[in-house]
Design an enzyme around this catalytic site. Structure first.
Site, PDB file in Angstrom:
ATOM      1  N   HIS A 179       0.849  -1.198   0.000  1.00  0.00           N
ATOM      2  CA  HIS A 179       0.000   0.000   0.000  1.00  0.00           C
ATOM      3  C   HIS A 179       0.888   1.253   0.000  1.00  0.00           C
ATOM      4  CE1 HIS A 179      -3.795   2.098   0.390  1.00  0.00           C
ATOM      5  NE2 HIS A 179      -3.084   2.994   1.052  1.00  0.00           N
ATOM      6  N   ALA A 180       0.633   2.138  -0.959  1.00  0.00           N
ATOM      7  CA  ALA A 180       1.522   3.277  -1.170  1.00  0.00           C
ATOM      8  C   ALA A 180       1.596   4.195   0.048  1.00  0.00           C
ATOM      9  CB  ALA A 180       1.033   4.083  -2.369  1.00  0.00           C
ATOM     10  N   HIS A 191       0.135  11.848  -6.074  1.00  0.00           N
ATOM     11  CA  HIS A 191      -0.452  11.966  -4.727  1.00  0.00           C
ATOM     12  C   HIS A 191       0.633  11.829  -3.657  1.00  0.00           C
ATOM     13  CE1 HIS A 191      -3.381  11.087  -1.430  1.00  0.00           C
ATOM     14  NE2 HIS A 191      -2.422  10.286  -1.002  1.00  0.00           N
ATOM     15  N   GLU A 192       1.446  10.795  -3.785  1.00  0.00           N
ATOM     16  CA  GLU A 192       2.476  10.550  -2.755  1.00  0.00           C
ATOM     17  C   GLU A 192       3.499  11.684  -2.718  1.00  0.00           C
ATOM     18  OE1 GLU A 192       2.059   8.448  -0.508  1.00  0.00           O
ATOM     19  OE2 GLU A 192       0.423   7.378  -1.486  1.00  0.00           O
ATOM     20  N   HIS A 202       2.594  14.481  -0.502  1.00  0.00           N
ATOM     21  CA  HIS A 202       2.990  14.293   0.909  1.00  0.00           C
ATOM     22  C   HIS A 202       4.451  14.683   1.099  1.00  0.00           C
ATOM     23  CE1 HIS A 202      -0.630  12.271   2.263  1.00  0.00           C
ATOM     24  NE2 HIS A 202      -0.503  11.260   1.441  1.00  0.00           N
ATOM     25  N   GLU A 232      -3.612  14.901   2.610  1.00  0.00           N
ATOM     26  CA  GLU A 232      -4.049  14.032   1.517  1.00  0.00           C
ATOM     27  C   GLU A 232      -4.432  14.812   0.268  1.00  0.00           C
ATOM     28  OE1 GLU A 232      -3.515  11.000   1.629  1.00  0.00           O
ATOM     29  OE2 GLU A 232      -3.142  10.801   3.777  1.00  0.00           O
ATOM     30  N   HIS A 234      -6.433   0.444   5.653  1.00  0.00           N
ATOM     31  CA  HIS A 234      -6.470   1.434   6.729  1.00  0.00           C
ATOM     32  C   HIS A 234      -7.105   0.926   8.022  1.00  0.00           C
ATOM     33  CE1 HIS A 234      -5.905   3.403   2.890  1.00  0.00           C
ATOM     34  NE2 HIS A 234      -5.424   4.461   3.498  1.00  0.00           N
ATOM     35  N   TYR A 241      -9.477  11.437   3.860  1.00  0.00           N
ATOM     36  CA  TYR A 241      -9.608  11.363   2.398  1.00  0.00           C
ATOM     37  C   TYR A 241     -10.907  12.010   1.924  1.00  0.00           C
ATOM     38  CZ  TYR A 241      -5.868   7.984   3.023  1.00  0.00           C
ATOM     39  OH  TYR A 241      -4.704   7.372   3.387  1.00  0.00           O
TER      40      TYR A 241
HETATM   41  O1  X8Z Z   1      -4.231   5.349   1.032  1.00  0.00           O
HETATM   42  C1  X8Z Z   1      -4.202   6.147   0.126  1.00  0.00           C
HETATM   43  C2  X8Z Z   1      -2.872   6.638  -0.451  1.00  0.00           C
HETATM   44  C3  X8Z Z   1      -1.827   6.735   0.587  1.00  0.00           C
HETATM   45  S1  X8Z Z   1      -2.148   7.988   1.711  1.00  0.00           S
HETATM   46  C4  X8Z Z   1      -2.394   5.705  -1.524  1.00  0.00           C
HETATM   47  N1  X8Z Z   1      -5.349   6.561  -0.448  1.00  0.00           N
HETATM   48  C5  X8Z Z   1      -6.644   6.060  -0.010  1.00  0.00           C
HETATM   49  C6  X8Z Z   1      -6.821   4.602  -0.384  1.00  0.00           C
HETATM   50  O2  X8Z Z   1      -6.030   4.076  -1.167  1.00  0.00           O
HETATM   51  O3  X8Z Z   1      -7.752   3.979   0.107  1.00  0.00           O
HETATM   52  C7  X8Z Z   1      -5.480   7.551  -1.505  1.00  0.00           C
HETATM   53  C8  X8Z Z   1      -6.937   7.562  -1.854  1.00  0.00           C
HETATM   54  C9  X8Z Z   1      -7.650   6.917  -0.710  1.00  0.00           C
HETATM   55 ZN    ZN Z   2      -1.979   9.888   0.954  1.00  0.00          ZN
END
Ligand code: X8Z
Ligand code: ZN
Length: 607
Positions: free
Chosen positions: A347-348, A377-378, A381, A405, A506, A516
């Site tokens: 997960h990024a 997106h990254e 950050h 975010e 998450h 988000y």
């Molecule tokens: O978790 C993230 C990023 C890292 S902060 C990749 N996002 C959420 C997800 O993947 O569920 C970005 C969009 C929503």
């Molecule tokens: Zn993020």
């Protein structure tokens, strides 16, 4: 006693984990003399905090790029040490309750209290147990694997990929169900984790962990809840039209026996493991066939872009705004691809180690347009972390979690056809009304389904944390919310033993998610303000701030401030308003909204 909670910000799992991570040296937490003034206390706190960031950042990085028993131990130890320090420091800080302090000192003390996403009970055994549970759930998610009936085993990322590309409903359902098997063993651990973190939250004076999370937005928890609901209601008509249209098109594609036209959409048919982004359905949904070549993925493939080249493309955008190049260590230390020989958390995430001097991303980059947007997106950050590195440690954070975010996602809105053509990611940018609608559909499929999804994930957790949702009810409560908000449903029976929320990163990683939702709103507000600064005239969806140093300067000023001020001040400086406001997103998608209404005429919408 509940004190002034007006001046609060974001926090990450145990202070640093997850999507934006920080880190720096602890002096071992020497006991302070009780004659210490509040300013002296805050200065010491900042030094020690930087030390904990350094230690937990190093442990966290090694763990999530190399999941083993040993690295798990190191991460748990570092997080438990932080938790012990945090509890002790919050207690010490209470000496200054009721004192008339400079705003900055008071804010630092308020933020200290919130600077964890899982506060620990004041008991060494429980503290260690909490840290170990957090580590093991994150690791179980990262290393999770499903072996199908044919003995073919796939990890999370392979299953995610499959969901984006397959159009075989049975195979999709198998992958969808298969990934959820990895969460079943986590259910009891999660229940215990909630018990312990709630005990920690109560020790800090909150009713439960959900109330603590909702307190991190410079509003009362009740105001925050009401505000998010107001924003959702403003955006809901857009989602409802998209849902109606997508259901109808999927009904034509798969047949109405597979996608009934009077109920929710089967959750495994939306091109994403969680139905949170529907971008991969674009070929089915394309409004005007063949108009406007928007296929960035095919360029990435035909030119065989490497992961590093994809990251360089994102860096160039930020540099075009007048921002600095990423440091050499970024390129040396980041993880861009999935290692073949070990388990990692794919997960990024973006890391601001060593007080923002050592920036890194961790991703398992795939060669497609969605991934390119995740990279942008990254880096949002990372640029934030680099910009606020001169702030004291406690202010090295986003103005709130949603700000953090929203930075990269603001930049993504500037990836217009004009920009993509300029940097060679598509051929020529076509100018026509039909091209605009195609482009808006492409954007909307990525963004609009995230609106209900990002609203519901924490609503589920708020119910879990306040005890209304008990472990036996975890899964039913989850699917009630998914049905109500998203209008999606599982195509197979789900049971009490299932723990479908645990199959989303998450939840096991304990990263709050309303950030988000807030980001979806803020990214359009920021985009509107930056486009004004860049002197853009015309519709918002045509604006790219690529190359605008004026926009970059305004953006950077906000980033530099970190969390040193309440977010409404920060927002006002950039946008002129102190309110979160959904009008920018609604305006942006106005052309598509017209198209969707036309398409849906005569259809019976809703579920
Ligand atoms: O978790 C993230 C990023 C890292 S902060 C990749 N996002 C959420 C997800 O993947 O569920 C970005 C969009 C929503
Ligand atoms: Zn993020």
């Amino acid at each position: 006693m509940k004190r002034n909670l007006l001046l609060l910000v974001v926090f990450f799992a145990l202070g640093f984990a997850a999507c934006a991570q920080r880190s720096s040296d602890d002096n071992g937490g020497e006991a302070a003399a009780s004659t210490e003034t509040a300013e002296e206390f805050v200065a010491r706190m900042n030094t020690e905090l930087a030390g904990h960031y350094r230690e937990a950042g190093a442990a966290g990085w090694v763990y999530s790029t190399y999941i083993t028993e040993d690295t798990a131990l190191l991460q748990s130890r570092a997080n438990a040490r932080y938790a012990e320090w945090h509890t002790r420091m919050v207690e010490e800080s209470m000496r200054y309750d009721g004192q008339d302090l400079p705003a900055e000192t008071r804010r630092a003390l308020d933020l200290l209290k919130l600077n964890t996403s899982a506060p620990a009970p004041d008991d060494a055994d429980k503290r260690n147990e909490l840290a170990e549970l957090g580590t093991s759930m994150e690791g179980a998610y990262g290393a999770g694997e499903y072996c199908d009936a044919g003995g073919n085993c796939r990890g999370g990322q392979e299953l995610e990929n499959f969901m984006t590309s397959s159009r075989d409903p049975d195979a999709l359902l198998d992958a969808w169900q298969g990934w959820r098997t990895i969460a079943i063993p986590m259910r009891n651990d999660y229940a215990r984790f909630v018990e312990l973190a709630n005990e920690g939250a109560r020790g800090l004076g909150y009713a439960d962990l959900g109330e603590m999370w909702r307190s991190s937005y410079d509003l009362t928890p009740a105001e925050f809840e009401a505000d998010t609901l107001r924003l959702w209601n403003e955006m809901k008509p857009l989602y409802d039209e998209l849902h109606c249209h997508v259901r109808a098109e999927l009904g034509e594609y798969y047949g109405e026996d597979v996608v009934p036209q009077d109920g929710p959409i089967p959750a495994h048919l939306l091109g994403n493991m969680w139905a949170q982004s529907w971008s991969f359905l674009y070929d089915i949904m394309e409004p005007y066939d063949g108009v406007a070549e928007l296929d960035v993925t095919s360029t990435l493939e035909s030119r065989n872009y490497s992961p590093e080249e994809m990251v360089r493309s994102a860096e160039s955008f930020y540099v075009s705004l007048g921002m600095p190049r990423l440091p050499d260590t970024f390129w040396e230390r980041s993880m861009f691809t999935k290692p073949a020989d070990r388990d990692v958390v794919c997960h990024a995430s973006a890391w601001g180690l060593d007080g923002g001097n050592d920036l890194r991303i961790k991703m398992c980059i795939r060669q497609n347009y969605d991934e390119l947007r995740v990279i942008y997106h990254e880096l949002g950050h990372n640029y934030y972390q680099g910009a606020y590195r001169d702030q004291p440690a406690i202010f090295q954070d986003g103005a709130n979690g949603g700000f953090h975010e929203a930075i990269g996602d603001t930049v993504v809105l500037s990836m217009t056809p004009g920009y993509l053509a300029e940097v060679g990611l598509i051929g020529e940018a076509e100018q026509s009304e039909e091209a605009v609608i195609n482009r808006q559909m492409q954007m909307a499929l990525g963004i609009v389904p995230a609106l209900p999804w990002t609203k519901l994930v924490d609503e589920w957790r708020w119910g879990v944390f306040n005890g209304e949702t008990t472990p036996d009810n975890y899964n039913d409560a989850w699917w009630d919310l998914r049905l109500n908000y998203q209008g999606v449903a599982p195509a197979v029976e789900r049971g009490t033993e299932d723990f479908d929320p645990g199959a989303k990163y998450h939840i096991p990683a304990n990263v709050s998610y309303t950030r988000y939702f807030i980001a979806r709103v803020l990214q359009f507000q920021f985009h509107r303000a930056l486009c004004d600064a860049a002197g853009h005239e015309g519709p918002l969806h045509e604006c790219s701030v690529y190359g605008s140093e004026e926009a970059g300067e305004r953006f950077w000023a906000m980033l530099e401030a970190g969390s040193s001020e309440p977010w409404p001040n920060t927002l006002e400086k950039l946008t002129g308003t102190r309110q979160m406001d959904a009008t920018a997103i609604v305006d942006y998608f106005q052309p598509l909204m017209g198209y969707l209404r036309e398409q849906n005429e005569g259809r019976s919408c809703g579920w």
